[in-house]
Motif scaffolding. Structure first.
Motif, short mmCIF file in Angstrom:
data_model
loop_
_atom_site.label_atom_id
_atom_site.label_comp_id
_atom_site.label_asym_id
_atom_site.label_seq_id
_atom_site.Cartn_x
_atom_site.Cartn_y
_atom_site.Cartn_z
N ILE A 38 0.84 -1.20 0.00
CA ILE A 38 0.00 0.00 0.00
C ILE A 38 0.87 1.24 0.00
O ILE A 38 1.80 1.35 0.80
N LYS A 40 0.30 5.50 0.03
CA LYS A 40 -0.69 6.57 0.11
C LYS A 40 0.00 7.88 0.48
O LYS A 40 0.45 8.07 1.61
N LEU A 78 -1.82 -1.44 -3.93
CA LEU A 78 -2.85 -0.40 -3.82
C LEU A 78 -2.17 0.96 -3.73
O LEU A 78 -1.35 1.18 -2.84
N PRO A 81 -5.30 4.22 -1.84
CA PRO A 81 -6.55 3.51 -1.61
C PRO A 81 -7.42 4.17 -0.53
O PRO A 81 -6.92 4.84 0.37
N SER A 82 -8.70 3.92 -0.63
CA SER A 82 -9.63 4.28 0.43
C SER A 82 -9.63 3.14 1.46
O SER A 82 -9.03 2.08 1.22
N THR A 84 -12.10 1.25 2.11
CA THR A 84 -12.77 0.14 1.44
C THR A 84 -11.82 -0.59 0.49
O THR A 84 -11.83 -1.82 0.42
N ASP A 85 -10.99 0.16 -0.23
CA ASP A 85 -10.02 -0.46 -1.13
C ASP A 85 -9.05 -1.36 -0.35
O ASP A 85 -8.69 -2.45 -0.81
N ILE A 86 -8.62 -0.89 0.82
CA ILE A 86 -7.69 -1.69 1.64
C ILE A 86 -8.39 -2.95 2.13
O ILE A 86 -7.84 -4.05 2.07
N ASP A 88 -10.87 -4.47 0.69
CA ASP A 88 -11.01 -5.34 -0.49
C ASP A 88 -9.67 -5.97 -0.88
O ASP A 88 -9.62 -7.11 -1.34
N GLY A 89 -8.57 -5.22 -0.70
CA GLY A 89 -7.24 -5.75 -0.99
C GLY A 89 -6.91 -6.94 -0.10
O GLY A 89 -6.39 -7.95 -0.57
N ARG A 92 -8.93 -9.84 -1.39
CA ARG A 92 -8.38 -10.40 -2.63
C ARG A 92 -7.17 -11.28 -2.37
O ARG A 92 -7.07 -12.40 -2.90
#
Length: 118
Positions: A38, A40, A78, A81-82, A84-86, A88-89, A92
């Protein structure tokens, strides 16, 4: 030119990590290695925008692939990421690990985060 202590520690850690990964590269598929990476730069409204967090994450991913032998299919990268993205990561990469778990004796999972710390 003097290297700052933090940079020297990061370089030493990365070299040791890559050496460890390479040492097990010929494991015949017994060990599965995975990473959630990640980066950011944006720490929020009241934070200074970082300059290199995202590029550090991309570079770390590249080093894991090129020197550490960690396949791109076993990484989730990522950038900006938001929350939610984290989330979801993590989901996954968990799915990838579960799908390969049957043929592995051991799994190793790395989380790398470059960004604001608090």
């Amino acid at each position: 030119m003097k290297i700052p202590n933090n940079a020297a520690r990061a370089i030493a850690f990365l070299l040791l990590f890559v050496a460890g990964v390479r040492a097990f590269a010929a494991d015949g598929g017994i060990i599965g290695r995975y990473a959630l990476i990640i980066g950011k730069n944006d720490g929020g409204q009241d934070r200074v925008m970082l300059r290199f967090a995202a590029t550090d994450a991309i570079a770390f991913s590249t080093v894991l692939q090129e020197m550490g032998g960690l396949e791109k299919s076993r990484q989730v990268l990522l950038i900006e990421p938001s929350f939610t993205d984290i989330h979801d990561g993590f989901a996954r990469i968990t799915e990838v690990i579960k799908n390969e778990q049957v043929s592995l004796r051991r799994s190793e999972f790395i989380v790398y985060y470059s960004g604001h710390s608090d």
